[in-house]
Write an enzyme that holds these catalytic residues in place. Structure first.
Site, mmCIF file in Angstrom:
data_model
loop_
_atom_site.group_PDB
_atom_site.id
_atom_site.type_symbol
_atom_site.label_atom_id
_atom_site.label_comp_id
_atom_site.label_asym_id
_atom_site.label_seq_id
_atom_site.Cartn_x
_atom_site.Cartn_y
_atom_site.Cartn_z
ATOM 1 C CG ASN A 47 -0.593 -0.098 2.254
ATOM 2 O OD1 ASN A 47 0.408 -0.828 2.530
ATOM 3 N ND2 ASN A 47 -0.933 0.776 3.825
ATOM 4 C CD GLU A 49 -1.745 4.465 4.232
ATOM 5 O OE1 GLU A 49 -0.953 5.315 5.095
ATOM 6 O OE2 GLU A 49 -2.727 3.639 5.006
ATOM 7 C CG ASN A 50 -1.646 11.351 -1.696
ATOM 8 O OD1 ASN A 50 -2.385 12.037 -1.399
ATOM 9 N ND2 ASN A 50 -0.735 11.160 -2.591
ATOM 10 C CB CYS A 58 -5.142 -1.988 -1.997
ATOM 11 S SG CYS A 58 -6.507 -0.809 -1.510
ATOM 12 C CD GLU A 60 -5.464 -6.456 -2.000
ATOM 13 O OE1 GLU A 60 -4.688 -4.788 -1.452
ATOM 14 O OE2 GLU A 60 -6.014 -6.620 -0.563
ATOM 15 C CB CYS A 91 -10.657 -2.972 -0.111
ATOM 16 S SG CYS A 91 -9.942 -2.439 -1.776
ATOM 17 C CB CYS A 94 -8.200 -4.613 -3.711
ATOM 18 S SG CYS A 94 -7.363 -3.125 -3.523
#
Ligand code: THU
Length: 136
Positions: A47, A49-50, A58, A60, A91, A94
Protein backbone atom coordinates in the site's frame (compact mmCIF):
# COMPACT_ATOMS: atom_id res chain seq x y z
CA UNK A 1 2.66 -24.36 -9.59
CA UNK A 2 -0.75 -22.83 -8.82
CA UNK A 3 -2.04 -24.22 -5.55
CA UNK A 4 1.25 -25.85 -4.64
CA UNK A 5 2.97 -25.35 -1.31
CA UNK A 6 5.95 -23.98 -3.23
CA UNK A 7 3.81 -21.32 -4.93
CA UNK A 8 2.18 -20.39 -1.66
CA UNK A 9 5.48 -19.89 0.10
CA UNK A 10 6.80 -17.82 -2.82
CA UNK A 11 3.69 -15.63 -2.62
CA UNK A 12 4.06 -15.29 1.14
CA UNK A 13 7.75 -14.31 0.94
CA UNK A 14 7.10 -11.76 -1.81
CA UNK A 15 4.16 -10.19 0.04
CA UNK A 16 6.18 -10.05 3.24
CA UNK A 17 9.09 -8.28 1.52
CA UNK A 18 6.73 -5.79 -0.17
CA UNK A 19 4.93 -5.14 3.12
CA UNK A 20 8.25 -4.11 4.70
CA UNK A 21 8.42 -1.33 2.12
CA UNK A 22 4.80 -0.19 2.47
CA UNK A 23 4.30 3.57 2.67
CA UNK A 24 1.59 3.88 5.31
CA UNK A 25 2.42 6.89 7.51
CA UNK A 26 -1.25 7.79 8.02
CA UNK A 27 -2.93 4.50 8.88
CA UNK A 28 0.29 2.82 10.07
CA UNK A 29 -1.32 -0.31 8.64
CA UNK A 30 1.17 -1.96 6.32
CA UNK A 31 -0.08 -4.40 3.72
CA UNK A 32 1.76 -6.53 1.19
CA UNK A 33 0.25 -8.50 -1.66
CA UNK A 34 1.60 -10.92 -4.22
CA UNK A 35 -0.01 -12.44 -7.30
CA UNK A 36 0.97 -15.58 -9.19
CA UNK A 37 0.54 -15.24 -12.94
CA UNK A 38 -0.23 -17.89 -15.58
CA UNK A 39 3.49 -18.39 -16.27
CA UNK A 40 4.30 -19.02 -12.60
CA UNK A 41 5.86 -15.60 -12.01
CA UNK A 42 5.22 -13.75 -8.75
CA UNK A 43 4.51 -10.00 -8.66
CA UNK A 44 4.30 -8.05 -5.42
CA UNK A 45 2.97 -4.71 -4.24
CA UNK A 46 2.38 -2.72 -1.07
CA UNK A 47 0.00 0.00 0.00
CA UNK A 48 1.13 3.52 -0.87
CA UNK A 49 -0.74 6.19 1.06
CA UNK A 50 -0.99 9.90 0.31
CA UNK A 51 -1.46 13.11 2.29
CA UNK A 52 -4.63 13.49 0.21
CA UNK A 53 -6.04 10.34 1.81
CA UNK A 54 -8.34 8.99 -0.95
CA UNK A 55 -5.45 9.00 -3.42
CA UNK A 56 -3.67 6.19 -1.56
CA UNK A 57 -3.51 2.79 -3.22
CA UNK A 58 -3.90 -0.72 -1.86
CA UNK A 59 -1.24 -3.42 -1.95
CA UNK A 60 -3.37 -5.53 -4.30
CA UNK A 61 -3.59 -2.69 -6.84
CA UNK A 62 0.20 -2.37 -6.78
CA UNK A 63 0.76 -6.09 -7.25
CA UNK A 64 -1.69 -6.23 -10.17
CA UNK A 65 -0.09 -3.19 -11.84
CA UNK A 66 3.32 -4.85 -11.51
CA UNK A 67 1.98 -8.07 -13.04
CA UNK A 68 0.59 -6.21 -16.04
CA UNK A 69 3.74 -4.12 -16.47
CA UNK A 70 5.81 -7.31 -16.46
CA UNK A 71 3.68 -9.04 -19.09
CA UNK A 72 1.55 -11.28 -16.87
CA UNK A 73 -1.99 -11.79 -18.15
CA UNK A 74 -3.90 -13.78 -15.54
CA UNK A 75 -3.97 -14.06 -11.76
CA UNK A 76 -3.86 -17.74 -10.79
CA UNK A 77 -3.56 -17.06 -7.04
CA UNK A 78 -3.17 -14.02 -4.80
CA UNK A 79 -2.00 -13.60 -1.21
CA UNK A 80 -2.62 -10.52 0.96
CA UNK A 81 -0.62 -10.04 4.15
CA UNK A 82 -1.35 -7.64 6.98
CA UNK A 83 -0.90 -7.41 10.72
CA UNK A 84 -3.42 -7.24 13.53
CA UNK A 85 -5.98 -9.71 14.87
CA UNK A 86 -8.52 -9.36 12.05
CA UNK A 87 -8.36 -10.88 8.59
CA UNK A 88 -6.98 -8.50 5.96
CA UNK A 89 -9.39 -9.41 3.22
CA UNK A 90 -9.24 -7.31 0.03
CA UNK A 91 -11.46 -4.23 0.00
CA UNK A 92 -14.41 -4.11 -2.39
CA UNK A 93 -12.57 -2.16 -5.06
CA UNK A 94 -9.66 -4.61 -4.95
CA UNK A 95 -12.01 -7.59 -5.26
CA UNK A 96 -13.16 -6.04 -8.52
CA UNK A 97 -9.56 -5.39 -9.59
CA UNK A 98 -8.75 -9.06 -8.97
CA UNK A 99 -11.93 -10.08 -10.82
CA UNK A 100 -10.65 -8.53 -14.04
CA UNK A 101 -7.77 -11.02 -14.27
CA UNK A 102 -8.93 -14.06 -12.29
CA UNK A 103 -11.45 -16.90 -12.46
CA UNK A 104 -14.27 -17.55 -9.98
CA UNK A 105 -12.26 -20.45 -8.53
CA UNK A 106 -9.02 -18.47 -8.10
CA UNK A 107 -7.68 -18.64 -4.55
CA UNK A 108 -7.37 -15.49 -2.46
CA UNK A 109 -5.15 -16.27 0.53
CA UNK A 110 -5.33 -13.97 3.54
CA UNK A 111 -2.23 -14.03 5.71
CA UNK A 112 -0.83 -12.59 8.90
CA UNK A 113 2.88 -12.37 9.73
CA UNK A 114 2.74 -15.96 11.02
CA UNK A 115 1.31 -17.46 7.82
CA UNK A 116 -1.91 -17.99 5.87
CA UNK A 117 -4.96 -17.51 8.09
CA UNK A 118 -7.73 -18.29 5.67
CA UNK A 119 -8.25 -18.94 1.97
CA UNK A 120 -11.25 -17.92 -0.10
CA UNK A 121 -12.18 -18.24 -3.74
CA UNK A 122 -12.86 -15.09 -5.71
CA UNK A 123 -16.46 -16.24 -6.13
CA UNK A 124 -16.86 -16.40 -2.35
CA UNK A 125 -15.65 -12.82 -1.89
CA UNK A 126 -17.33 -11.35 -4.97
CA UNK A 127 -20.42 -13.37 -5.92
CA UNK A 128 -22.44 -12.67 -9.07
CA UNK A 129 -19.73 -10.26 -10.16
CA UNK A 130 -19.51 -8.06 -13.23
CA UNK A 131 -16.52 -8.71 -15.49
CA UNK A 132 -15.21 -8.45 -19.04
CA UNK A 133 -17.70 -11.08 -20.31
CA UNK A 134 -20.64 -8.96 -19.15
CA UNK A 135 -19.69 -6.36 -21.75
CA UNK A 136 -19.94 -8.84 -24.64
N1 THU B 1 -5.21 -1.88 2.52
C1 THU B 1 -4.61 -2.62 1.53
O1 THU B 1 -3.58 -2.23 0.98
N2 THU B 1 -5.20 -3.80 1.19
C2 THU B 1 -6.26 -4.36 1.83
O2 THU B 1 -6.67 -5.46 1.48
C3 THU B 1 -6.91 -3.66 2.93
C4 THU B 1 -6.42 -2.27 3.19
C5 THU B 1 -4.55 -0.63 2.93
C6 THU B 1 -5.22 0.64 2.49
C7 THU B 1 -4.70 1.62 3.52
O3 THU B 1 -3.43 2.11 3.10
C8 THU B 1 -4.50 0.78 4.77
O4 THU B 1 -4.48 -0.56 4.34
C9 THU B 1 -5.60 0.95 5.80
O5 THU B 1 -6.85 0.76 5.24
Amino acid sequence: MNGSAEALSALFAAAQAARERAYAPYSRFRVGAAVLDEAGAVHAGCNVENAAYPVGTCAEAGAIATMIANGGKRITAILVLGDGPALVTPCGACRQRIREFADPTTDIHVAGPEGVRRSFTLEALLPASFGPDNLA
